[in-house]
Motif scaffolding. Structure first.
Motif: not given
Length: 980
Positions: A194-196, A623-626, A631-637, A640-645
């Motif tokens: 949710a935060n990400a 498209t998602l990669a583009d 978005v950069g780091t936020k997207a990566k975060a 990762d959060a969703k992966a952890a979820q």
């Protein structure tokens, strides 16, 4: 009687004057009618007062009657209490005795049931049954051992299952703890996502990821569908292979089943033949038995004659008997019985030659011997020839048109054997019928006591000489005793008995005969030997054991046939079932082949869809990669959060799967525990059942081994219970008899109480009526007094002028004879039977006195003198008063003989010519024992009483009432007794 005597006429006149002045306010009017009856009128107030007094007297009398009735009722109730109490007490005794009887009857019923049970057990208490029960006990003990082992094994299984359940519950608890921890981690991962997401919001990343996910889902769905179809295809192919294998198996089984039908049918044919063979064997034997039985006595006699093991004399006797019943010429005594073949129906059921009637005749002989034993006589031998002759004699009664000895009808039917012969008919024992002729002897002896010496019973044992002497005596007597003397003939021997069951005459069946060979006897046999010959022949002819064996063979063959037929039906049902199964399998293969074809087509289409969606997924990922690059780091975060979820969610799912498996394991373990507990219970119940069966067998063995003692004890208990019932029944009858007697006394006492109660009710009703009358009378008097008081007040307020007294007394109330009488009413004395003058009026005219009729005292003197003159000329000896109307407001006072006190009278009655006065409620006195001294109120009297004295004044002067005794005393008038 008592009378009044006046000393002078002046005194009488003075008295009359005083009476007139004294009673002027009371005497309203006085009249004398044609019968010389004087009526003295009363005032209204006096009438009312007298009415109250009379009503009060009536109330008092009614109250006395009520008190008397109450006392009578109380007495009746007291008298009824004892019989009622006795009856109730006796009823209680009857109830107790009836309950005691019911209890004793119940005990007797229980005792009878126990005796029946003990009897049944005693019948079964054979050594074979005891041994069988002992074997069953041994077998049951083995069964108990096995049952106990089963219980032990079941308890071991239960322990194992309970241990497994405990382990499963522990794993379930661990899995629940794991789920709780994984769900907490999942919640943390959800917060991180949710935060990400908030950080990358509106960047297009979500839309790109959603598109990738959407395409990925579509691709996954296609893969899943293809995988499902591949699985379905694989399963259908496997099912098709399995179904084809089942078809092959069913085809093989069907071939076997068809062969089984053929074999079963062949077995049925064999069983049918076996049954037919068994039935034929039974029929052949039954036909043989029927054929042997049909020959009847002929077969019996023939078998004895042909048996070389028998003595020559017996065989000869049997051959002669055979020739007689088969109608052979010159069979015996060189006589040919021409009608024998027509009369005798050999072996037929009703004929005397039937085996059943031969056996029945054995009982006649045994019954006959009981009579001969009473006379101390020997038992005659049996002659087969005599038996055959008796058979012909019996059947002759059915053959001929009259009931008689064939030896007496030879002129009509031809010759017959000359032997001693007795015949009888009817559904009675022929021996009793023949012996009943003794009644003729008994009746004759009763009328001629001297004949008792020839009764055939005067000596014991009866000898042949004595018998012949007695027979000679009775030959010329009016008795018919030939059969009786034949039965008790001392030297009777070589006899034969027979009987049939034909209709001899209308309403009379069965003819029986006894024959004794006396002219040319042959050897005979004793009865036991003859009975053994009959029973042995019957057993050989009937062959019951062999017939029963063949019947059992038929039953077994029939059971085998039924079983074989059932096997055919079962085999045919199996073929039909296999054929139905084969059809179902073939139909299933067709459906599976179509499903395989459809699945293969779906897989081809799915592969095309998979390739298309894979291209769409590649483009969406690009498209998602583009977007992620932007978005950069936020997207990566966020990624990762969703992966952890996702990992956390997967961990929760895995933990929940573990929990579900653990829960399922607990449920399964619990089911095993429940099943194990049920198994333990079942095994335990089985052990109890087996133990109960063993106990029952032990009890049964005990009952069998002690059956006789138990039976004896049960019989003793029943005897005692029966005695108790008899005693209780007697007690009930005795108590009931007493109760019936007491009920009669109670009924009489109750009737007396009822009658007394009814009498009391009537008396109370009469009292109420009299009380009502008294209240009415008092009310009328009270009203009169009230009115009189009111009038008195008026007179006081308006006084009239007082009357001036004169020298003459007031005689306004005195009646002058001359005022109202004429020539026809003048008193003319007539001589009576004694020559004295009588003053009775002849005209019977009534004269009423009023105030205007009275002038002065001279008239009174004249009247008194006239009365005295009349009394001097005649004496009226009558002293009775005829009370015509004695109402409640009137009174007649009299002075009784021996008394100086006037008493009031209340009535009069005449009994047998004698007149009586009523002077109290229950007292009456003769009229000649009383003087009338006063008349008040409305009282009518006939012939005022006179005593006959010349100087005695009559009680009333021209209708004036004479004053009471108190007034006479006041005037100083002398009174003396004078005998009437």
């Amino acid at each position: 009687m008592k009378g009044l005597k006046y000393t002078s006429l002046a005194v009488a006149a003075l008295t009359a004057t005083l009476l007139a002045s004294t009673n002027n306010s009371k005497v309203q009017a006085a009249t004398v009618d044609k019968n010389n009856t004087v009526t003295v009128a009363k005032s209204d107030k006096e009438k009312l007062q007298d009415a109250v007094k009379q009503a009060q007297n009536s109330v008092n009398n009614a109250q006395a009657s009520v008190d008397s009735k109450k006392s009578a009722l109380t007495d009746a109730q007291a008298q009824a209490k004892a019989p009622n109490d006795a009856c109730d007490a006796q009823q209680a005794k009857v109830n107790d005795s009836q309950k005691n009887l019911a209890d004793k009857q119940a005990i007797a019923k229980q005792a009878q049931d126990k005796l029946d049970s003990a009897s049944a057990v005693a019948k079964q208490a054979t050594s074979e049954n005891i041994q069988k029960t002992q074997k069953n006990i041994a077998a049951q003990q083995d069964a108990i051992k096995a049952a106990k082992q089963n219980v032990s094994d079941a308890n071991a299984d239960l322990s194992t299952a309970q241990s497994q359940l405990a382990t499963a519950k522990q794993k379930q608890a661990d899995a629940q703890n794991l789920v709780n921890s994984k769900e907490a981690a999942k919640k943390t991962a959800d917060n991180n996502v949710a935060n990400a997401e908030a950080a990358v919001k509106n960047s297009g990343l979500d839309e790109a990821k959603q598109n990738v996910q959407k395409v990925q889902n579509a691709l996954n769905d296609i893969k899943k569908t293809n995988a499902d179809n591949e699985s379905v295809l694989s399963k259908n192919q496997a099912v098709l292979a399995e179904n084809n294998q089942k078809i092959a198996t069913v085809n093989n089984n069907l071939a076997v089943a068809n062969k089984a039908v053929v074999d079963a049918q062949n077995n049925v044919n064999a069983k049918q033949k076996a049954l037919a063979d068994a039935q034929q064997a039974l029929k052949d034997l039954q036909d043989q038995v029927a054929q042997d039985q049909a020959s009847g006595a002929a077969g019996f006699f023939k078998a004895i004659a042909d048996n070389k093991d028998n003595s020559e004399s017996l065989r000869e006797d049997a051959q002669t008997a055979y020739n007689i019943i088969t109608g052979q010429p010159n069979a015996y005594q060189d006589i040919t019985v021409e009608w024998a073949k027509e009369a005798v129906k050999l072996g037929q059921e009703n004929d005397s030659t039937s085996l059943s009637n031969i056996e029945k005749a054995l009982g006649y002989y045994q019954h006959w011997m009981t009579y001969r034993d009473k006379y101390g006589l020997s038992h005659p031998s049996i002659s087969l020839t005599a038996v055959a002759i008796a058979m012909l004699s019996s059947d002759f009664q059915h053959y001929s048109d009259e009931f008689n000895h064939p030896s007496l009808l030879t002129s009509k039917y031809g010759p017959f054997y000359s032997d001693e012969e007795d015949i009888s008919a009817g559904e009675v024992n022929p021996i009793d019928n023949w012996m009943s002729e003794k009644d003729d002897i008994d009746k004759y002896i009763e009328a001629h006591p001297d004949a008792a010496a020839y009764s055939f019973e005067s000596t014991h044992p009866l000898t042949q000489d004595e018998w012949e002497k007695d027979v000679d005596f009775w030959n010329d007597k009016p008795v018919y005793i030939g059969h009786y003397t034949s039965m008790i003939k001392p030297d009777a021997n070589y006899v034969g008995l027979a009987g049939n069951e034909y209709e001899i005459q209308p309403m009379m069946n069965n003819a029986d005969s006894m024959d004794e060979i006396i002219f040319n006897p042959i050897n005979g046999i004793d009865f036991n030997s003859y009975q053994n010959l009959v029973q042995s022949y019957l057993k050989d002819v009937k062959q019951e054991d062999k017939i029963n064996t063949l019947k059992a063979n038929v039953a077994t063959a029939n059971q085998n046939l039924v079983a074989a037929q059932n096997a055919v039906k079962s085999a045919q049902n199996n073929v039909q079932s296999l054929q139905a199964n084969l059809a179902e399998l073939n139909n299933g293969s067709t459906k599976i082949n179509k499903a395989i074809s459809d699945t293969q087509a779906a897989l081809a289409k799915g592969q095309e869809n998979l390739e298309f969606e894979q291209k769409q997924l590649d483009q969406a990922n690009q498209t998602l990669a583009d977007v992620q690059a932007k978005v950069g780091t936020k997207a990566k975060a966020l990624e990762d959060a969703k992966a952890a979820q996702a990992k956390a969610a997967e961990a929760v799912a895995q933990a929940q799967n573990v929990l579900s498996e653990a829960t399922a394991a607990v449920k399964a373990s619990q089911a095993k525990v429940d099943a194990a507990q049920n198994d333990v219970q079942a095994k335990d119940n089985n052990l109890k059942s087996v133990q109960a069966a063993l106990d029952s067998l032990n009890q049964a063995l005990n009952n069998l081994e002690n059956s006789q003692s138990n039976l004896s004890a049960a019989q003793t208990a029943l005897n005692k219970a029966s005695d108790d019932v008899t005693a209780a029944n007697k007690a009930v009858k005795a108590q009931q008899l007493i109760l019936d007697t007491l009920k009669e006394s109670k009924s009489k006492a109750d009737v007396q109480v009822t009658n007394a109660s009814e009498e009391l009710k009537k008396a109370e009703a009469e009292l109420a009526a009299e009380q009502s009358k008294l209240e009415d009378a008092k009310a009328r008097l009270d009203a009169f007094n009230k009115k009189e008081t009111e009038n008195s007040h008026k007179e006081t307020s308006n006084p009239e002028k007082p009357v001036t007294p004169t020298n003459k007394p007031d005689t306004s109330h005195v009646v002058k004879p001359s005022d109202k009488t004429d020539a026809s009413s003048t008193v003319k004395p007539k001589p009576d039977s004694n020559g004295k003058a009588s003053t009775t009026n002849s005209s019977e005219t009534t004269t009423t006195a009023t105030e205007s009729d009275v002038k002065d005292t001279d008239t009174v003197k004249e009247n008194a003198q006239a009365d005295l003159k009349t009394n001097n000329k005649s004496e009226e000896k009558s002293s009775t008063v005829k009370i015509v109307d004695n109402s409640d407001s009137s009174a007649v006072s009299v002075v009784l003989t021996g008394s100086n006190t006037p008493v009031k009278t209340f009535g009069e009655k005449t009994v047998n010519g004698t007149t009586y006065y009523k002077v109290s409620a229950n007292r009456w006195v003769k009229a000649d024992k009383a003087h009338v001294v006063a008349v008040t109120g409305n009282v009518t009297t006939n012939k005022l009483p006179q005593t006959g004295a010349k100087n005695e004044l009559i009680a009333a002067l021209s209708g004036l009432a004479v004053a009471g005794a108190s007034l006479v005393s006041y005037l100083g008038i002398n009174r003396k007794k004078k005998n009437d």
